[in-house]
Design a protein around this motif. Structure first.
Motif, PDB file in Angstrom:
ATOM      1  N   PRO A   1      -8.255  11.558  -7.516  1.00 16.64           N
ATOM      2  CA  PRO A   1      -7.905  11.520  -6.091  1.00 16.64           C
ATOM      3  C   PRO A   1      -6.684  12.335  -5.716  1.00 16.64           C
ATOM      4  N   SER A   2      -5.719  12.483  -6.630  1.00 15.58           N
ATOM      5  CA  SER A   2      -4.520  13.261  -6.289  1.00 15.58           C
ATOM      6  C   SER A   2      -4.823  14.732  -6.079  1.00 15.58           C
ATOM      7  N   ASP A   3      -6.018  15.180  -6.431  1.00 20.43           N
ATOM      8  CA  ASP A   3      -6.409  16.565  -6.131  1.00 20.43           C
ATOM      9  C   ASP A   3      -6.331  16.847  -4.636  1.00 20.43           C
ATOM     10  N   THR A   4      -6.544  15.821  -3.810  1.00 21.97           N
ATOM     11  CA  THR A   4      -6.533  16.028  -2.361  1.00 21.97           C
ATOM     12  C   THR A   4      -5.148  16.368  -1.825  1.00 21.97           C
ATOM     13  N   LEU A   5      -4.102  15.998  -2.557  1.00 19.25           N
ATOM     14  CA  LEU A   5      -2.747  16.343  -2.128  1.00 19.25           C
ATOM     15  C   LEU A   5      -2.541  17.849  -2.078  1.00 19.25           C
ATOM     16  N   ALA A   6      -3.364  18.577  -2.816  1.00 15.76           N
ATOM     17  CA  ALA A   6      -3.261  20.031  -2.829  1.00 15.76           C
ATOM     18  C   ALA A   6      -3.543  20.631  -1.466  1.00 15.76           C
ATOM     19  N   ALA A   7      -4.353  19.977  -0.665  1.00 13.67           N
ATOM     20  CA  ALA A   7      -4.606  20.444   0.695  1.00 13.67           C
ATOM     21  C   ALA A   7      -3.605  19.859   1.678  1.00 13.67           C
ATOM     22  N   ILE A   8      -3.279  18.593   1.509  1.00 10.04           N
ATOM     23  CA  ILE A   8      -2.429  17.884   2.474  1.00 10.04           C
ATOM     24  C   ILE A   8      -1.024  18.468   2.525  1.00 10.04           C
ATOM     25  N   ILE A   9      -0.391  18.645   1.374  1.00 12.09           N
ATOM     26  CA  ILE A   9       1.021  19.021   1.336  1.00 12.09           C
ATOM     27  C   ILE A   9       1.269  20.448   1.829  1.00 12.09           C
ATOM     28  N   PRO A  10       0.527  21.461   1.382  1.00 17.48           N
ATOM     29  CA  PRO A  10       0.776  22.807   1.903  1.00 17.48           C
ATOM     30  C   PRO A  10       0.577  22.918   3.408  1.00 17.48           C
TER      31      PRO A  10
ATOM     32  N   THR B   1       3.705  10.106   7.543  1.00 19.13           N
ATOM     33  CA  THR B   1       2.396  10.707   7.801  1.00 19.13           C
ATOM     34  C   THR B   1       1.757  11.174   6.507  1.00 19.13           C
ATOM     35  N   LEU B   2       2.538  11.769   5.627  1.00 18.82           N
ATOM     36  CA  LEU B   2       2.012  12.210   4.336  1.00 18.82           C
ATOM     37  C   LEU B   2       1.416  11.032   3.565  1.00 18.82           C
ATOM     38  N   LEU B   3       2.116   9.913   3.537  1.00 16.46           N
ATOM     39  CA  LEU B   3       1.626   8.750   2.798  1.00 16.46           C
ATOM     40  C   LEU B   3       0.346   8.201   3.422  1.00 16.46           C
ATOM     41  N   ILE B   4       0.273   8.193   4.756  1.00 11.64           N
ATOM     42  CA  ILE B   4      -0.947   7.736   5.428  1.00 11.64           C
ATOM     43  C   ILE B   4      -2.104   8.686   5.129  1.00 11.64           C
ATOM     44  N   ALA B   5      -1.842   9.992   5.194  1.00  6.29           N
ATOM     45  CA  ALA B   5      -2.882  10.978   4.880  1.00  6.29           C
ATOM     46  C   ALA B   5      -3.366  10.815   3.441  1.00  6.29           C
ATOM     47  N   LEU B   6      -2.433  10.563   2.544  1.00  6.47           N
ATOM     48  CA  LEU B   6      -2.755  10.355   1.134  1.00  6.47           C
ATOM     49  C   LEU B   6      -3.687   9.151   0.968  1.00  6.47           C
TER      50      LEU B   6
ATOM     51  N   ILE C   1       0.841  -1.201   0.000  1.00  3.56           N
ATOM     52  CA  ILE C   1       0.000   0.000   0.000  1.00  3.56           C
ATOM     53  C   ILE C   1       0.873   1.247   0.000  1.00  3.56           C
ATOM     54  N   LEU C   2       1.917   1.249   0.819  1.00  2.00           N
ATOM     55  CA  LEU C   2       2.815   2.400   0.865  1.00  2.00           C
ATOM     56  C   LEU C   2       3.527   2.598  -0.473  1.00  2.00           C
ATOM     57  N   LYS C   3       3.861   1.506  -1.133  1.00  2.00           N
ATOM     58  CA  LYS C   3       4.484   1.620  -2.458  1.00  2.00           C
ATOM     59  C   LYS C   3       3.538   2.309  -3.435  1.00  2.00           C
ATOM     60  N   CYS C   4       2.256   1.945  -3.403  1.00  2.00           N
ATOM     61  CA  CYS C   4       1.269   2.625  -4.252  1.00  2.00           C
ATOM     62  C   CYS C   4       1.179   4.109  -3.900  1.00  2.00           C
ATOM     63  N   ALA C   5       1.209   4.400  -2.597  1.00  2.00           N
ATOM     64  CA  ALA C   5       1.114   5.794  -2.157  1.00  2.00           C
ATOM     65  C   ALA C   5       2.308   6.604  -2.638  1.00  2.00           C
ATOM     66  N   ARG C   6       3.491   6.027  -2.579  1.00  2.00           N
ATOM     67  CA  ARG C   6       4.678   6.737  -3.088  1.00  2.00           C
ATOM     68  C   ARG C   6       4.548   7.005  -4.585  1.00  2.00           C
ATOM     69  N   THR C   7       4.033   6.030  -5.307  1.00  2.00           N
ATOM     70  CA  THR C   7       3.903   6.181  -6.757  1.00  2.00           C
ATOM     71  C   THR C   7       2.940   7.306  -7.116  1.00  2.00           C
ATOM     72  N   VAL C   8       1.788   7.336  -6.452  1.00  2.00           N
ATOM     73  CA  VAL C   8       0.823   8.391  -6.793  1.00  2.00           C
ATOM     74  C   VAL C   8       1.322   9.761  -6.342  1.00  2.00           C
ATOM     75  N   LEU C   9       2.064   9.813  -5.236  1.00  2.00           N
ATOM     76  CA  LEU C   9       2.646  11.080  -4.791  1.00  2.00           C
ATOM     77  C   LEU C   9       3.628  11.611  -5.828  1.00  2.00           C
ATOM     78  N   LEU C  10       4.529  10.761  -6.287  1.00  2.00           N
ATOM     79  CA  LEU C  10       5.522  11.195  -7.271  1.00  2.00           C
ATOM     80  C   LEU C  10       4.858  11.572  -8.594  1.00  2.00           C
ATOM     81  N   ASP C  11       3.846  10.828  -8.985  1.00  2.00           N
ATOM     82  CA  ASP C  11       3.144  11.155 -10.224  1.00  2.00           C
ATOM     83  C   ASP C  11       2.504  12.531 -10.132  1.00  2.00           C
TER      84      ASP C  11
END
Length: 489
Positions: free
Chosen positions: A109-118, A143-148, A28-38
């Motif tokens: 779903p990656s739209d949500t990173l716009a709130a999480i990361i800042p 924590t970022l990956l879990i939030a994602l 699961i964490l590997k998937c989270a890293r992939t979508v974060l980098l993408d």
């Protein structure tokens, strides 16, 4: 005794605050890293290539200095976390190149990173400077990956069976919902405060999706998700400062969201919240609306067949192109008549298919611009008018089947001599979790996007930071700023 919140609000908060994900969940964490980098690669691609988008970035009032503010990737701009959520959302989404997920509703779903990361970056920097004491979870990569994972799951589960589009509501309502819930957790707010924040999400007016539809398609579709992420952060901060919520924001009669907008039956979720969504998103190998990607792949293969037969003149040798696809694609991206801007073109399945057929390769973001030769191509326009799009019941059924989650399109080219090319059917395009070519394609896309601004060594450090669960998010974001702009205020 205070009134209890509506059950869907309680369920989201229970999941966000109590669902555990540890380092043992490596897949699961590997998937989270992939979508974060993408997603971050998409942000850099936009910053590097879109003048139109860059005009939307930066402080509302030029020259405003925000201590410990969020650094916008690919720029030297620094803003507060509310504007930061908007700006990062615009960067991730603007070129229609970030991940996607279908269902009764559809979204990114990656739209949500716009709130999480800042928010995480701001909290991290404010903690390091001593300006703010943080009482929430550690502001690290883990924590970022879990939030994602959690934000993806909330948005994804709601998309599967709840068609907000039927009521004219844009899917970014779910970006706001998922982002608000997770941001409350990141801020260290209480569960009661998180429920209050989510109640405000449902009390908000929600964007009308007209800006994605027909001749009204405009660039707002590229910043709508950023706007939703911005509002999610703003609502959380308002509640943290003492604003109360409305426990029956959904169920109240006669003014609750269900009664006035969605129907008294409420929401339907296909499965308990877990980690399904992050493992099943569609990565975009090309900047094309997600429901049209299979059609584009089919168009490229049909063009190859066409040329292998010794044919070279589409306008004189093609009578008609039949395209069968999902009901979602038929509804969202089938268009006739003039296309008025880049946003209109990238949301027209006939345009992207005709473009891919004539090029023999996938569309690029520049192909949609008004100044692109394709935008004014008489040949493309003539071929576009010969594409007949039909909604196919079986492809639609498989698209909605959670065990299949295909996103199919079948294409047949009928020639003027009365013959036809064999149909090309694409059910799992490159980018889909079930396509074996997806991992390599996502990796190539990331390196290509990041290479627009960063050296191989800098990209390597970013990859290392994502692998390290203890990386501070402020350090991670600093890696996306060019060396000459490293200093913070």
């Amino acid at each position: 005794m205070s009134r209890p919140y509506d059950q869907p609000i309680i369920d989201i908060v229970e999941y966000v605050y109590h669902y555990t994900l540890g380092q043992d969940d490596e897949a699961i964490l590997k998937c989270a890293r992939t979508v974060l980098l993408d997603a971050m690669g998409c942000a850099i691609e936009t910053a590097a290539t879109s003048t139109e988008c860059r005009k939307l970035l930066g402080p509302v009032i030029k020259g405003t200095i925000v201590p410990d503010g969020f650094r916008i990737p690919g720029t030297d701009l620094q803003v507060d976390p509310v504007k930061g959520a908007f700006d990062l959302g615009v960067l991730i989404r603007y070129l229609d190149h970030n991940d996607a997920l279908g269902g009764a509703e559809w979204g990114h779903p990656s739209d949500t990173l716009a709130a999480i990361i800042p928010v995480m970056d701001w909290l991290s920097c404010a903690g390091l400077s001593g300006r703010r004491s943080h009482g929430g979870p550690p502001l690290t990569m883990q924590t970022l990956l879990i939030a994602l994972v959690k934000a993806y799951e909330i948005q994804g589960c709601y998309q599967m069976r709840n068609a907000f589009n039927v009521y004219g509501i844009d899917h970014v309502v779910l970006v706001k919902l998922a982002s608000a819930a997770v941001v409350c957790w990141l801020l260290g707010m209480t569960e009661e405060q998180a429920m209050a924040t989510i109640s405000h999400v449902w009390m908000d007016g929600h964007p009308n999706r007209v800006y994605r539809s027909g001749e009204n398609t405009i660039p707002r579709k590229g910043w709508a998700a950023g706007d939703a992420a911005r509002r999610a952060v703003q609502l959380a901060l308002l509640v943290q400062d003492g604003q109360p919520g409305s426990p029956q924001a959904l169920s109240a009669m006669p003014w609750g969201f269900w009664e006035r907008t969605f129907g008294e039956a409420g929401f339907v979720l296909p499965r308990p919240f877990g980690s399904w969504t992050v493992q099943n998103v569609l990565f975009k190998s090309m900047p094309v609306e997600g429901h049209a990607i299979s059609a584009v792949e089919a168009g490229i293969l049909q063009a190859r067949q066409f040329r292998q037969k010794g044919l070279s003149d589409p306008l004189n040798q093609i009578e008609r192109i039949d395209l069968r696809t999902t009901a979602a694609a038929f509804l969202i991206v089938k268009k006739h008549g003039p296309l008025h801007n880049a946003a209109d073109r990238d949301h027209c399945i006939q345009y992207v298919v005709a473009l891919a057929f004539l090029k023999g390769s996938p569309p690029e973001a520049a192909d949609y611009l008004d100044k692109s030769p394709w935008a004014n191509s008489e040949e493309l326009e003539a071929l576009r008018e010969r594409i007949v799009v039909q909604s196919d019941p079986k492809l639609t059924e498989d698209y909605l089947d959670l065990d299949k989650k295909s996103i199919g399109a079948g294409m047949t080219v009928h020639l003027t001599d009365g013959s036809s090319l064999p149909e090309t059917l694409i059910e799992y395009p490159v980018g889909h979790a079930r396509n074996p070519k997806t991992p390599a394609a996502v990796q190539e896309k990331f390196f290509q996007n990041m290479g627009l601004m960063f050296s191989a060594a800098e990209i390597g450090r970013i990859l290392g930071a994502v692998q390290n669960p203890d990386t501070l998010i402020s350090d991670f974001i600093d890696m996306f700023i060019q060396p000459s702009t490293k200093a913070r205020w």
